[in-house]
Design a protein around this motif. Structure first.
Motif, PDB file in Angstrom:
ATOM      1  N   TYR A  20       0.824  -1.215   0.000  1.00  0.00           N
ATOM      2  CA  TYR A  20       0.000   0.000   0.000  1.00  0.00           C
ATOM      3  C   TYR A  20       0.863   1.272   0.000  1.00  0.00           C
ATOM      4  CZ  TYR A  20      -3.718  -3.239   1.389  1.00  0.00           C
ATOM      5  OH  TYR A  20      -4.610  -4.282   1.459  1.00  0.00           O
ATOM      6  N   HIS A  21       1.923   1.286  -0.782  1.00  0.00           N
ATOM      7  CA  HIS A  21       2.781   2.463  -0.846  1.00  0.00           C
ATOM      8  C   HIS A  21       2.722   3.148  -2.215  1.00  0.00           C
ATOM      9  CE1 HIS A  21       5.408  -0.210  -3.097  1.00  0.00           C
ATOM     10  NE2 HIS A  21       5.433  -1.046  -2.056  1.00  0.00           N
ATOM     11  N   SER A  22       1.868   2.640  -3.076  1.00  0.00           N
ATOM     12  CA  SER A  22       1.734   3.247  -4.406  1.00  0.00           C
ATOM     13  C   SER A  22       0.914   4.530  -4.337  1.00  0.00           C
ATOM     14  CB  SER A  22       1.050   2.258  -5.355  1.00  0.00           C
ATOM     15  OG  SER A  22       0.679   2.890  -6.563  1.00  0.00           O
ATOM     16  N   PRO A  23       1.196   5.515  -5.199  1.00  0.00           N
ATOM     17  CA  PRO A  23       0.376   6.742  -5.234  1.00  0.00           C
ATOM     18  C   PRO A  23      -1.104   6.459  -5.443  1.00  0.00           C
ATOM     19  CG  PRO A  23       2.380   7.073  -6.502  1.00  0.00           C
ATOM     20  CD  PRO A  23       2.340   5.612  -6.133  1.00  0.00           C
ATOM     21  N   GLU A  24      -1.420   5.362  -6.137  1.00  0.00           N
ATOM     22  CA  GLU A  24      -2.823   5.005  -6.362  1.00  0.00           C
ATOM     23  C   GLU A  24      -3.532   4.672  -5.055  1.00  0.00           C
ATOM     24  OE1 GLU A  24      -4.575   5.035  -9.241  1.00  0.00           O
ATOM     25  OE2 GLU A  24      -2.828   6.007 -10.109  1.00  0.00           O
TER      26      GLU A  24
ATOM     27  N   LEU B 102     -10.510  -4.385   2.822  1.00  0.00           N
ATOM     28  CA  LEU B 102     -11.212  -5.525   2.243  1.00  0.00           C
ATOM     29  C   LEU B 102     -10.308  -6.382   1.370  1.00  0.00           C
ATOM     30  CD1 LEU B 102     -14.530  -3.712   1.230  1.00  0.00           C
ATOM     31  CD2 LEU B 102     -14.019  -4.940   3.337  1.00  0.00           C
ATOM     32  N   ILE B 103      -9.236  -5.783   0.846  1.00  0.00           N
ATOM     33  CA  ILE B 103      -8.377  -6.547  -0.069  1.00  0.00           C
ATOM     34  C   ILE B 103      -7.104  -7.037   0.621  1.00  0.00           C
ATOM     35  CG2 ILE B 103      -9.224  -5.279  -2.080  1.00  0.00           C
ATOM     36  CD1 ILE B 103      -6.768  -3.591  -2.030  1.00  0.00           C
ATOM     37  N   TYR B 104      -6.964  -6.700   1.889  1.00  0.00           N
ATOM     38  CA  TYR B 104      -5.763  -7.153   2.608  1.00  0.00           C
ATOM     39  C   TYR B 104      -5.842  -8.651   2.884  1.00  0.00           C
ATOM     40  CZ  TYR B 104      -2.583  -8.119   6.438  1.00  0.00           C
ATOM     41  OH  TYR B 104      -1.618  -8.688   7.229  1.00  0.00           O
ATOM     42  N   SER B 105      -4.695  -9.316   2.786  1.00  0.00           N
ATOM     43  CA  SER B 105      -4.593 -10.726   3.166  1.00  0.00           C
ATOM     44  C   SER B 105      -3.190 -10.979   3.705  1.00  0.00           C
ATOM     45  CB  SER B 105      -4.861 -11.638   1.964  1.00  0.00           C
ATOM     46  OG  SER B 105      -3.897 -11.411   0.942  1.00  0.00           O
ATOM     47  N   ARG B 106      -3.069 -11.902   4.622  1.00  0.00           N
ATOM     48  CA  ARG B 106      -1.780 -12.192   5.241  1.00  0.00           C
ATOM     49  C   ARG B 106      -0.819 -12.751   4.188  1.00  0.00           C
ATOM     50  NH1 ARG B 106      -1.725 -15.568  10.717  1.00  0.00           N
ATOM     51  NH2 ARG B 106      -2.858 -13.672  11.290  1.00  0.00           N
ATOM     52  N   GLY B 107       0.378 -12.213   4.185  1.00  0.00           N
ATOM     53  CA  GLY B 107       1.383 -12.674   3.241  1.00  0.00           C
ATOM     54  C   GLY B 107       1.127 -12.212   1.815  1.00  0.00           C
ATOM     55  N   MET B 108       0.342 -11.198   1.644  1.00  0.00           N
ATOM     56  CA  MET B 108       0.008 -10.725   0.297  1.00  0.00           C
ATOM     57  C   MET B 108       1.258 -10.207  -0.411  1.00  0.00           C
ATOM     58  SD  MET B 108      -1.891  -7.096   1.215  1.00  0.00           S
ATOM     59  CE  MET B 108      -2.165  -6.717  -0.511  1.00  0.00           C
ATOM     60  N   SER B 109       1.287 -10.407  -1.721  1.00  0.00           N
ATOM     61  CA  SER B 109       2.411  -9.911  -2.511  1.00  0.00           C
ATOM     62  C   SER B 109       2.078  -8.517  -3.039  1.00  0.00           C
ATOM     63  CB  SER B 109       2.686 -10.856  -3.682  1.00  0.00           C
ATOM     64  OG  SER B 109       1.534 -10.946  -4.522  1.00  0.00           O
ATOM     65  N   TYR B 110       3.093  -7.694  -3.160  1.00  0.00           N
ATOM     66  CA  TYR B 110       2.890  -6.321  -3.607  1.00  0.00           C
ATOM     67  C   TYR B 110       4.146  -5.886  -4.346  1.00  0.00           C
ATOM     68  CZ  TYR B 110       0.494  -1.817  -3.385  1.00  0.00           C
ATOM     69  OH  TYR B 110      -0.191  -0.677  -3.714  1.00  0.00           O
ATOM     70  N   PRO B 111       4.011  -5.063  -5.376  1.00  0.00           N
ATOM     71  CA  PRO B 111       5.202  -4.603  -6.114  1.00  0.00           C
ATOM     72  C   PRO B 111       6.230  -3.971  -5.177  1.00  0.00           C
ATOM     73  CG  PRO B 111       3.199  -3.996  -7.269  1.00  0.00           C
ATOM     74  CD  PRO B 111       2.766  -4.561  -5.951  1.00  0.00           C
TER      75      PRO B 111
END
Length: 254
Positions: A13-17, A29-38
């Protein structure tokens, strides 16, 4: 000389978007444990010392704004005095916080503001002249809220003229905060009272409760109820508007 700082905060959750309102509401609502993110991109353009140095153009702009506002308040002191008198009412006591909050936000966005170059122009002069003409008209009509609105328009014109249109346009949401000092009860209270009547009417209709509505009078089973100004909840609505607007200025960037 630029200084690099280490990353702080979440690894996602560090993207400008992610700073947009719709996205912010969806994040839980879209958070999940161990989620992958750019992966976060390295940022080397952290604030430098030079970016906090006040340039000559900014010193001149601040001097023009300060002198213009002081001169305007001295010339229109009776109008400003009547405005502060209204702030003593319970519904408008938050207005005493508007200007200190404005100053805090200017300091909060100091770096972004100083990165721009103020270019004084004549666009604000037209706004000042228009505000002065409105003030004269409302003085003749003896409408206090009109005089107070004209005063705030003149203050906006001073800021616009001193900073230039491009700088004023970019930071208009910040300058618009000053308009919240204006007492808006004459406009909002009738609308909120009407909304209250509509809610009562809708609830009575849904529950098949015999009733009749005549303006701000509601008749239910032989009893007459009057929706008065206090029923509008104006004090809470206007305070919520102020707090949410300030929260928006602090949280969002565009």
């Amino acid at each position: 000389m630029k200084v690099t700082s280490s990353h702080i905060g979440l690894t996602y959750y560090h993207s400008p978007e992610d700073t947009k309102l719709g996205r912010v509401l969806l994040l839980p609502l879209i958070y999940s444990r161990g989620m992958s993110y750019p992966k976060r991109i390295d940022e080397t353009d952290v604030t430098s010392r030079e970016s906090n140095v006040i340039s000559k153009s900014w010193k001149q702009a601040v001097l023009l704004v300060t002198a213009g506002i002081c001169l305007c308040l001295v010339m229109l002191w009776p109008t400003f005095s009547s405005l502060t008198t209204v702030w003593q009412q319970e519904a408008y006591r938050y207005a005493y916080l508007v200007f200190p909050t404005f100053v805090y936000l200017v300091a909060y966005y100091r770096t972004q503001l100083l990165s721009m170059t103020p270019k004084p122009g004549y666009t604000g002069v037209a706004v000042m002249v228009g505000g002065a003409l409105l003030w004269a008209v409302f003085i003749f009509l003896d409408i206090n809220i009109g005089q107070q609105l004209a005063l705030l328009l003149m203050l906006q014109g001073i800021i616009m003229s001193s900073l230039g249109w491009s700088c004023y346009k970019k930071w208009f949401p910040l300058f618009f905060l000053l308009f919240l000092m204006l007492p808006s009860g004459d406009v909002l209270v009738p609308l909120l009272r009407q909304l209250t009547v509509w809610i009562i009417d809708s609830f009575a209709s849904m529950t098949n409760l015999p009733h009749e509505v005549q303006g701000f009078f509601v008749f239910i089973e032989g009893h007459r109820y009057v929706v008065i100004d206090a029923c509008s909840g104006f004090t809470y609505v206007i305070l919520a508007i102020f707090l949410n607007y300030v929260f928006g200025l602090l949280l969002y960037r565009s």
